[in-house]
Design a protein around this motif. Sequence first.
Motif, mmCIF file in Angstrom:
data_model
loop_
_atom_site.group_PDB
_atom_site.id
_atom_site.type_symbol
_atom_site.label_atom_id
_atom_site.label_comp_id
_atom_site.label_asym_id
_atom_site.label_seq_id
_atom_site.Cartn_x
_atom_site.Cartn_y
_atom_site.Cartn_z
ATOM 1 N N ASP A 5 0.876 -1.168 -0.027
ATOM 2 C CA ASP A 5 0.129 0.038 0.111
ATOM 3 C C ASP A 5 0.843 1.224 0.067
ATOM 4 O O ASP A 5 1.835 1.284 0.931
ATOM 5 C CB ASP A 5 -0.926 -0.016 1.309
ATOM 6 C CG ASP A 5 -1.808 1.150 1.413
ATOM 7 O OD1 ASP A 5 -1.822 2.159 0.531
ATOM 8 O OD2 ASP A 5 -2.537 1.026 2.088
ATOM 9 N N GLU A 6 0.825 1.814 -1.063
ATOM 10 C CA GLU A 6 1.596 3.165 -1.185
ATOM 11 C C GLU A 6 1.038 4.528 -1.294
ATOM 12 O O GLU A 6 1.353 5.363 -1.670
ATOM 13 C CB GLU A 6 2.573 2.926 -2.524
ATOM 14 C CG GLU A 6 3.524 2.018 -2.315
ATOM 15 C CD GLU A 6 4.334 1.719 -3.582
ATOM 16 O OE1 GLU A 6 4.085 2.427 -4.687
ATOM 17 O OE2 GLU A 6 5.378 0.985 -3.430
ATOM 18 N N GLY A 8 -2.414 5.842 -1.521
ATOM 19 C CA GLY A 8 -3.508 6.305 -2.808
ATOM 20 C C GLY A 8 -3.122 5.309 -3.842
ATOM 21 O O GLY A 8 -3.792 5.409 -4.853
ATOM 22 N N SER A 9 -2.421 4.306 -3.749
ATOM 23 C CA SER A 9 -2.116 3.273 -4.623
ATOM 24 C C SER A 9 -1.486 1.974 -4.232
ATOM 25 O O SER A 9 -0.922 1.936 -3.126
ATOM 26 C CB SER A 9 -1.004 3.847 -5.849
ATOM 27 O OG SER A 9 0.220 3.772 -5.205
ATOM 28 N N LEU A 10 -1.861 1.031 -4.838
ATOM 29 C CA LEU A 10 -1.411 -0.464 -4.560
ATOM 30 C C LEU A 10 -0.417 -1.006 -5.433
ATOM 31 O O LEU A 10 -0.677 -0.745 -6.680
ATOM 32 C CB LEU A 10 -2.532 -1.627 -4.646
ATOM 33 C CG LEU A 10 -2.641 -2.786 -3.975
ATOM 34 C CD1 LEU A 10 -1.965 -2.699 -2.535
ATOM 35 C CD2 LEU A 10 -3.653 -3.562 -4.221
ATOM 36 N N SER A 11 0.780 -1.494 -5.211
ATOM 37 C CA SER A 11 1.698 -1.588 -6.058
ATOM 38 C C SER A 11 1.935 -3.367 -5.882
ATOM 39 O O SER A 11 1.945 -3.862 -4.713
ATOM 40 C CB SER A 11 2.989 -0.979 -5.954
ATOM 41 O OG SER A 11 3.544 -1.161 -4.826
ATOM 42 N N GLY A 44 -3.843 2.003 -13.944
ATOM 43 C CA GLY A 44 -2.801 1.623 -13.641
ATOM 44 C C GLY A 44 -1.717 1.397 -14.538
ATOM 45 O O GLY A 44 -2.110 1.931 -15.724
ATOM 46 N N ARG A 45 -0.671 0.984 -14.120
ATOM 47 C CA ARG A 45 0.356 0.766 -15.275
ATOM 48 C C ARG A 45 1.121 -0.404 -14.907
ATOM 49 O O ARG A 45 1.384 -0.807 -13.802
ATOM 50 C CB ARG A 45 1.253 2.023 -15.453
ATOM 51 C CG ARG A 45 1.997 2.324 -14.064
ATOM 52 C CD ARG A 45 2.827 3.571 -14.587
ATOM 53 N NE ARG A 45 3.606 3.978 -13.373
ATOM 54 C CZ ARG A 45 3.110 4.348 -12.199
ATOM 55 N NH1 ARG A 45 2.003 4.763 -11.876
ATOM 56 N NH2 ARG A 45 3.982 4.724 -10.977
ATOM 57 N N VAL A 61 1.236 -1.012 -10.684
ATOM 58 C CA VAL A 61 0.613 -0.116 -9.771
ATOM 59 C C VAL A 61 -0.787 0.414 -10.125
ATOM 60 O O VAL A 61 -1.071 0.598 -11.270
ATOM 61 C CB VAL A 61 1.443 1.466 -9.698
ATOM 62 C CG1 VAL A 61 0.744 2.186 -8.859
ATOM 63 C CG2 VAL A 61 2.914 0.985 -9.399
ATOM 64 N N VAL A 62 -1.669 0.332 -9.067
ATOM 65 C CA VAL A 62 -3.062 0.602 -9.449
ATOM 66 C C VAL A 62 -3.562 1.551 -8.292
ATOM 67 O O VAL A 62 -3.256 1.614 -7.313
ATOM 68 C CB VAL A 62 -3.980 -0.826 -9.205
ATOM 69 C CG1 VAL A 62 -5.465 -0.326 -9.399
ATOM 70 C CG2 VAL A 62 -3.574 -1.849 -9.926
ATOM 71 N N PRO A 63 -4.266 2.621 -8.769
ATOM 72 C CA PRO A 63 -4.658 3.743 -8.058
ATOM 73 C C PRO A 63 -5.771 3.298 -7.235
ATOM 74 O O PRO A 63 -6.782 2.293 -7.885
ATOM 75 C CB PRO A 63 -5.112 4.958 -8.600
ATOM 76 C CG PRO A 63 -5.438 4.251 -10.285
ATOM 77 C CD PRO A 63 -4.460 3.163 -10.200
ATOM 78 N N VAL A 64 -5.943 3.533 -5.822
ATOM 79 C CA VAL A 64 -6.796 3.092 -4.913
ATOM 80 C C VAL A 64 -7.775 4.505 -4.627
ATOM 81 O O VAL A 64 -7.341 5.427 -4.234
ATOM 82 C CB VAL A 64 -6.134 2.592 -3.721
ATOM 83 C CG1 VAL A 64 -7.419 2.138 -2.588
ATOM 84 C CG2 VAL A 64 -5.518 1.377 -3.894
#
Length: 68
Positions: A5-6, A8-11, A44-45, A61-64
Amino acid sequence: MQLRDEGGSLSFEVRDDGADLDPETAPPGAGVVNMNDRLDAVGGRCTVESAPGAGTSVRGVVPVPAMA
């Protein structure tokens, strides 16, 4: 596999030490294309890094969305 968990995003990262993927001589397989399409659909990317003798690393990476 690593999942983080970064703020605001999940990597994620998946690595192996098997045969490398040479993008110069082999096009990406259906799995890589599918993953890129799915991550792109949610903003995401995805990156794939591979080197002879070093295996392959796939990172995404996916925005949460913020919870109300």
